[in-house]
Design an enzyme around this catalytic site. Structure first.
Site, PDB file in Angstrom:
ATOM      1  CD  GLN A   1     105.897   1.829  13.696  1.00 31.76           C
ATOM      2  OE1 GLN A   1     106.395   2.306  14.717  1.00 31.76           O
ATOM      3  NE2 GLN A   1     105.039   0.824  13.734  1.00 31.76           N
TER       4      GLN A   1
ATOM      5  NE  ARG B   1     104.884   6.104  17.879  1.00 31.44           N
ATOM      6  CZ  ARG B   1     104.860   4.784  17.766  1.00 31.44           C
ATOM      7  NH1 ARG B   1     105.169   4.024  18.790  1.00 31.44           N
ATOM      8  NH2 ARG B   1     104.517   4.201  16.633  1.00 31.44           N
TER       9      ARG B   1
ATOM     10  CE  LYS C   1     107.711  -4.013  17.151  1.00 31.39           C
ATOM     11  NZ  LYS C   1     108.780  -4.385  18.095  1.00 31.39           N
ATOM     12  CB  THR C   2     106.756  -6.492  22.226  1.00 33.94           C
ATOM     13  OG1 THR C   2     107.265  -5.299  21.621  1.00 33.94           O
ATOM     14  CG2 THR C   2     107.776  -7.029  23.209  1.00 33.94           C
TER      15      THR C   2
ATOM     16  CG  ASP D   1     111.830  -6.351  17.801  1.00 30.10           C
ATOM     17  OD1 ASP D   1     110.848  -6.206  17.047  1.00 30.10           O
ATOM     18  OD2 ASP D   1     111.899  -5.821  18.926  1.00 30.10           O
ATOM     19  CD  GLU D   2     111.213  -1.941  16.139  1.00 27.91           C
ATOM     20  OE1 GLU D   2     110.820  -1.672  14.992  1.00 27.91           O
ATOM     21  OE2 GLU D   2     110.607  -1.574  17.164  1.00 27.91           O
TER      22      GLU D   2
END
Length: 752
Positions: free
Chosen positions: A255, A609, A32-33, A224-225
């Site tokens: 998430q 994670r 994503k980043t 973002d997010e």
């Protein structure tokens, strides 16, 4: 264009399609980043868009810095001209230029949380309200929640449902406090964190010329997010992008785990309704985890009804099955997890930093910390203090210590006005000065307060305090450590104060204190502990907490953190502990399907994670509120497709255990006997002479002969300094070597 060659097909599509509304649904570990930063770099480098015309909003300063640094590597120093930062920092920048439209000075002050709570405390006091009923923390969170939903004090006071809720919670004046707080902030030329969002929306809503100015200036908005945005943040973004419609949001509905902070998952679920011509791009290839972990995570999140459809997959190796660790008790769980970490590290040459232990609540760290300490495994607690360093724990321990030892000045200073009893710093200083001037102890001054301090209000409060401490001393003499500590926790007022704070932070603090009491109960229930008194427990805890294990700068440590803190991180080996009903999912999150689904998303975040190995654990019994309670495995364990799970072969990981807590105790006891290499020597309890009286141990030295009321006669073999404390290692003839803290130990020195 070289930077585009490293992208897969959906990532490339997300980077180069820069015009119009776009939603990038980015599964866990899907890059994503990278996509977000390359999209911005593409706008600057290949579309020739001026960085001054691009706004990229994040939730943390760390994410903003990482984004800017990555973009700078591609486009150079031009990246510094972007409108990049957190929502609060970017909107504060706008308000610095435009605040005068709202009647604020352009150099307005920004109140942090402590500033806000301090002002609220003053307002409550000025209004003559009960400070225990109107706690600053509770009011602050209530006001913050309202502002995040774009409800100002005027709307709040006009809303019968909100006012009715406050009245039902015995706080009918919150609306008026909200009004007074807002007006005082305005008068002081100050905004709190929530005002930075609330006032930006107000500015754009009430001053269209200002909104138009920024709509013309900002051509592209990226978020973002996005699943973590609240209503206020979404409305501002929508206003800024209204003219050109060049809005790109990146996120993963699976998430979304911050509903308790005001995040609204409907922002991402319903985004398409606001933009009918929305381009939706799904990043579904996971680059982080093994196939087993990815498929297991998919099987969990599939149980949620409110979600955007996607199919996360990976080309990574199949990987190991997920190990399920079944423990008899929470202490046993800690031991098994610590042992597993040690074994995995040794067998696979891992670093300790390759391991993380994730839990639902901070209070769960205690049993893990203690198990790791016993095995000399270094660890760090992220996002919070080590269990015994938390304020509420230190507060209760100070009460217990002072009740046992009235010469303890540090504990005295900590508790004399806790909870508040009208004894201020000036009075405390007078007490200390009086003790020094008359060469007597602080306790003697307290016992004779009117003689030293006069007969004012504080003397009465001190008299009550002295009476309470004396009563606590009697409790300690006549009861075991748990019974005494429970009585002190209740009668001191500490438990009541924490219980009445219904905020998330207050609940966490209350749980932590309960966990300390659980630790004391376990100490008392341990058949190998001969001394069940509070002094013995405090000595054991002091020796543990006295080891300042986190002072060194060694980065190679096991990480302990809550799952909320772990979002965005990844580790080779992940342990998710405490998978029991009412713990995870939390009993506080079971009143609606929406809350349960957020808990399941939290479990999904925890699973994803893991890169290489994943371990899940639960206990069949756990100390809660001082009682050993039967535990039921979490429903989330049933959500994991059993094809991906194996029961651990480690001790405790058996297919059947009796849920009877007495069985659990005998099982643990049996385990200890099995492991012990030496047979336990049964020794009759020592009984001192009736005239036994402890000596002054300030002159105690190695080689001296001493007598202890429980362990009998022994020889001092070693003396050590532990900060302000001194400890002695003593070889008792019947009980072997014991290490005692001299501030707690009652030793009588005998001439050799």
């Amino acid at each position: 264009m070289d930077y585009l060659k490293s992208l897969n097909e959906p990532q490339l599509e997300a980077v180069i399609n820069t015009e119009g509304p776009c939603m990038i649904i980015a599964g866990a570990g899907s890059g994503k980043t990278r996509v977000l930063t390359y999209r911005i770099a593409h706008l600057i480098k290949d579309k020739n868009i001026d960085p001054f015309n691009i706004m990229a909003l994040t939730f943390t300063n760390k994410a903003a810095k990482e984004m800017r640094d990555r973009i700078e590597k591609v486009v150079g120093s031009d990246a510094r001209n972007l409108w990049t930062g957190t929502f609060h920092s970017v909107f504060a920048r706008i308000l610095r230029a435009e605040a005068h439209h709202l009647g604020y000075p352009n150099n307005f002050t920004i109140y942090d949380t402590d500033d806000s709570k301090s002002l609220l405390k003053s307002i409550v006091k000025e209004m003559g309200l009960d400070e225990t009923q109107y706690k600053a923390n509770t009011i602050y969170n209530r006001i913050s929640s309202a502002k995040n939903k774009l409800i100002g004090w005027q709307e709040y006071l006009a809303n019968p449902m909100l006012m009715g809720d406050d009245a039902g919670n015995m706080r009918p004046e919150i609306g008026n406090i909200f009004k007074a707080y807002s007006l005082r902030c305005f008068k002081s030329g100050a905004m709190d964190f929530d005002d930075l969002l609330f006032n930006t929306d107000k500015l754009f809503r009430e001053h269209l010329e200002v909104l138009n100015k920024y709509q013309q200036r900002i051509h592209y908005v990226l978020v973002d997010e996005f699943q973590d945005t609240n209503l206020c943040q979404y409305f501002i973004v929508r206003k800024l992008a209204a003219v050109r419609q060049n809005v790109c949001v990146v996120g993963d509905d699976a998430q979304s785990i911050y509903g308790f902070r005001g995040a609204d998952i409907s922002n991402i679920l319903n985004f398409e309704k606001d933009y009918p011509d929305l381009r939706i791009i799904k990043l579904e290839q996971n680059y982080r985890s093994t196939k087993t972990i990815v498929d297991a995570a998919n099987s969990v999140i599939a149980k949620n009804k409110a979600q955007l459809p996607k199919n996360v997959w990976t080309e990574n190796e199949e990987g190991n099955l997920i190990e399920l660790i079944k423990a008899v008790s929470d202490n046993e769980e800690g031991r098994l997890v610590a042992s597993s970490i040690f074994e995995e590290k040794m067998q696979n040459q891992y670093m300790l930093s390759d391991f993380v232990v994730l839990f639902r609540t901070n209070s769960q760290s205690r049993s893990i910390e203690e198990a790791l300490r016993r095995m000399n495994v270094k660890y760090k607690v992220v996002g919070g203090l080590s269990f015994y360093q938390r304020k509420e724990i230190k507060d209760l321990l100070a009460y217990l210590r002072f009740s046992l030892n009235q010469q303890d000045e540090a504990s005295f200073r900590r508790i004399i006005n806790l909870p508040k009893r009208g004894i201020g710093d000036t009075t405390i200083d007078k007490i200390v000065v009086a003790a020094n001037d008359h060469a007597i102890s602080i306790w003697e001054v307290l016992e004779n307060a009117p003689s030293f301090l006069g007969t004012g209000r504080s003397s009465g409060a001190i008299e009550d305090f002295v009476t309470k401490i004396k009563r606590f001393g009697v409790e300690i003499q006549n009861k075991d450590a748990y019974e005494a500590a429970s009585e002190i926790a209740k009668s001191s007022g500490l438990l009541k104060e924490l219980y009445e704070d219904k905020t998330a932070e207050g609940l966490s603090r209350f749980e932590n204190v309960q966990e300390l009491l659980n630790a004391i109960k376990e100490f008392v229930d341990d058949p190998e502990k001969e001394d069940k008194g509070l002094g013995a427990f405090l000595q054991e805890v002091s020796l543990v907490t006295g080891q300042d294990e986190n002072k060194d700068n060694d980065p190679d440590k096991v990480t302990l953190m809550t799952i909320h803190m772990a979002k965005g991180l990844e580790f080779k080996n992940v342990y998710i502990v405490g998978l029991e009903e009412d713990l995870f999912p939390s009993q506080m999150m079971l009143s609606s399907r929406a809350e349960l689904e957020e808990e399941r998303r939290l479990f999904y975040v925890a699973i994803t994670r893991a890169q290489k190995k994943l371990f899940l654990s639960y206990a069949l019994s756990r100390y809660r509120f001082g009682r050993l309670k039967n535990c039921e495995p979490s429903r989330f364990l049933d959500d994991v497709d059993q094809r991906y799970v194996k029961v651990s072969s480690k001790f405790g990981g058996r297919d059947s255990f009796s849920p009877n807590p007495n069985y659990a105790k005998s099982f643990v006891s049996g385990m200890k006997k099995t492991i012990s290499s030496q047979p336990v020597k049964k020794v009759a309890a020592y009984k001192p002479a009736p005239d036994f009286a402890p000596s002054d141990t300030r002159g105690l030295k190695e080689g001296m002969k001493v007598e202890h009321p429980k362990f009998g006669f022994g020889m001092v073999v070693k003396m050590e300094e532990l900060g302000a404390e001194r400890k002695a290692k003593i070889n008792f003839s019947d009980f072997g070597e014991k290490t005692l803290l001299l501030s707690f130990a009652k030793l009588k020195i005998h001439e050799n």
